[in-house]
Design an enzyme around this catalytic site. Structure first.
Site, PDB file in Angstrom:
ATOM      1  N   LYS A 183      62.913 -24.382  24.475  1.00  0.00           N
ATOM      2  CA  LYS A 183      63.773 -23.695  25.448  1.00  0.00           C
ATOM      3  C   LYS A 183      65.169 -23.551  24.876  1.00  0.00           C
ATOM      4  CE  LYS A 183      64.680 -28.078  27.664  1.00  0.00           C
ATOM      5  NZ  LYS A 183      66.123 -28.104  27.363  1.00  0.00           N
ATOM      6  N   HIS A 240      74.419 -28.317  19.151  1.00  0.00           N
ATOM      7  CA  HIS A 240      73.333 -29.307  19.190  1.00  0.00           C
ATOM      8  C   HIS A 240      71.978 -28.613  19.106  1.00  0.00           C
ATOM      9  CE1 HIS A 240      73.645 -27.921  23.358  1.00  0.00           C
ATOM     10  NE2 HIS A 240      72.350 -28.210  23.461  1.00  0.00           N
ATOM     11  N   CYS A 296      68.564 -31.627  31.786  1.00  0.00           N
ATOM     12  CA  CYS A 296      67.214 -31.096  31.560  1.00  0.00           C
ATOM     13  C   CYS A 296      66.150 -31.810  32.372  1.00  0.00           C
ATOM     14  CB  CYS A 296      66.909 -31.086  30.072  1.00  0.00           C
ATOM     15  SG  CYS A 296      67.987 -29.890  29.243  1.00  0.00           S
ATOM     16  N   ASP A 310      62.965 -33.463  25.869  1.00  0.00           N
ATOM     17  CA  ASP A 310      64.079 -33.413  24.897  1.00  0.00           C
ATOM     18  C   ASP A 310      64.445 -34.752  24.240  1.00  0.00           C
ATOM     19  OD1 ASP A 310      64.032 -30.861  25.918  1.00  0.00           O
ATOM     20  OD2 ASP A 310      66.116 -30.829  26.604  1.00  0.00           O
TER      21      ASP A 310
HETATM   22  C1  VGL Z   1      70.608 -30.715  27.528  1.00  0.00           C
HETATM   23  C2  VGL Z   1      72.810 -30.117  27.643  1.00  0.00           C
HETATM   24  C3  VGL Z   1      72.595 -29.049  26.801  1.00  0.00           C
HETATM   25  C4  VGL Z   1      69.522 -31.661  27.941  1.00  0.00           C
HETATM   26  C5  VGL Z   1      70.361 -29.642  26.690  1.00  0.00           C
HETATM   27  O1  VGL Z   1      68.504 -31.774  27.222  1.00  0.00           O
HETATM   28  O2  VGL Z   1      69.689 -32.310  29.001  1.00  0.00           O
HETATM   29  N1  VGL Z   1      71.830 -30.933  28.012  1.00  0.00           N
HETATM   30  N2  VGL Z   1      71.362 -28.813  26.325  1.00  0.00           N
HETATM   31 ZN    ZN Z   2      71.025 -27.369  24.804  1.00  0.00          ZN
END
Ligand code: VGL
Ligand code: ZN
Length: 206
Positions: A106, A81, A151, A8
């Site tokens: 995801k 987001h 994540c 991510d």
């Molecule tokens: C994430 C919060 C919500 C991450 C993704 O990538 O850690 N955290 N969505």
């Molecule tokens: Zn997210």
């Protein structure tokens, strides 16, 4: 076979993004330096429809940081987001993406969140990541990216459950820290589950 799993590294998780991780951008040059040291590079991408149930804006009277029940699971509400098709969902411009061989998205189902790159938070549906890693012959899996306490943590725990020799590169991750010790605790939990924790210099050889 050594595979680098990049979690991510997307604009919305970087300074200026909607769910900015403090110093999230600082890991990018380190990740770029690590890439040449691996046989395979795989990335995950948090990728939500606008109506995703993890967004506070989709729940009347709720605020960012509140916890609700979503499909029977506790769900922290986040700012909007990584919405599909937006700049916020794209990988950082400065990330060397040329050698990424496959991207696993995801969080695409609006009714359930997915912190791990392997499964949704209910462990109901696989993204296909474990199968792919096995197909390409991954034995050692090294994780980098965002965010340590969400994540990265859940991806590492699932990687261990899937039987990969799992390593966290501690200076190539950054976290949210909703509570001040969340990242430290996440790293401890990942270690306790059987992962190694190293620094990028152990790979780059500086
Ligand atoms: C994430 C919060 C919500 C991450 C993704 O990538 O850690 N955290 N969505
Ligand atoms: Zn997210």
């Amino acid at each position: 076979m050594k595979t680098l799993l990049i979690i991510d590294i997307q604009n919305d998780f970087l300074p200026g993004g909607s769910l900015a991780v403090t110093n999230g951008d600082k890991i990018i040059p380190i990740v770029n330096e690590l890439i040449p040291h691996y046989d395979n590079i795989i990335a995950t991408q948090d990728y939500h429809p606008p109506e995703h149930g993890s967004f506070a804006s989709n729940h009347q009277g709720k605020n960012i940081g509140d916890t609700i029940q979503l499909s029977g699971l506790p769900q922290i509400l986040w700012p909007t987001h990584c919405v599909e098709g937006t700049t916020g969902a794209e990988f950082a411009d400065t990330l060397h993406t040329q050698r990424i061989d496959t991207i696993f998205r995801k969080g695409t189902n609006p009714n359930i969140d997915s912190y791990s790159g392997f499964y949704d938070n209910g462990h109901l549906k696989s993204t296909g990541l474990a199968k792919h890693l096995k197909e390409i012959g991954t034995t050692q899996l090294h994780l980098v990216g965002l965010a340590t306490d969400y994540c990265v943590k859940f991806s590492a725990l699932d990687a261990l459950k899937e039987g990969f020799e799992t390593t966290l590169i501690k200076d190539a991750i950054q976290g949210v820290n909703l509570q001040p010790n969340d990242c430290t605790q996440a790293i401890q939990e990942i270690k306790n589950a059987g992962a190694s924790v190293i620094s990028s210099n152990d790979i780059i050889g500086k």
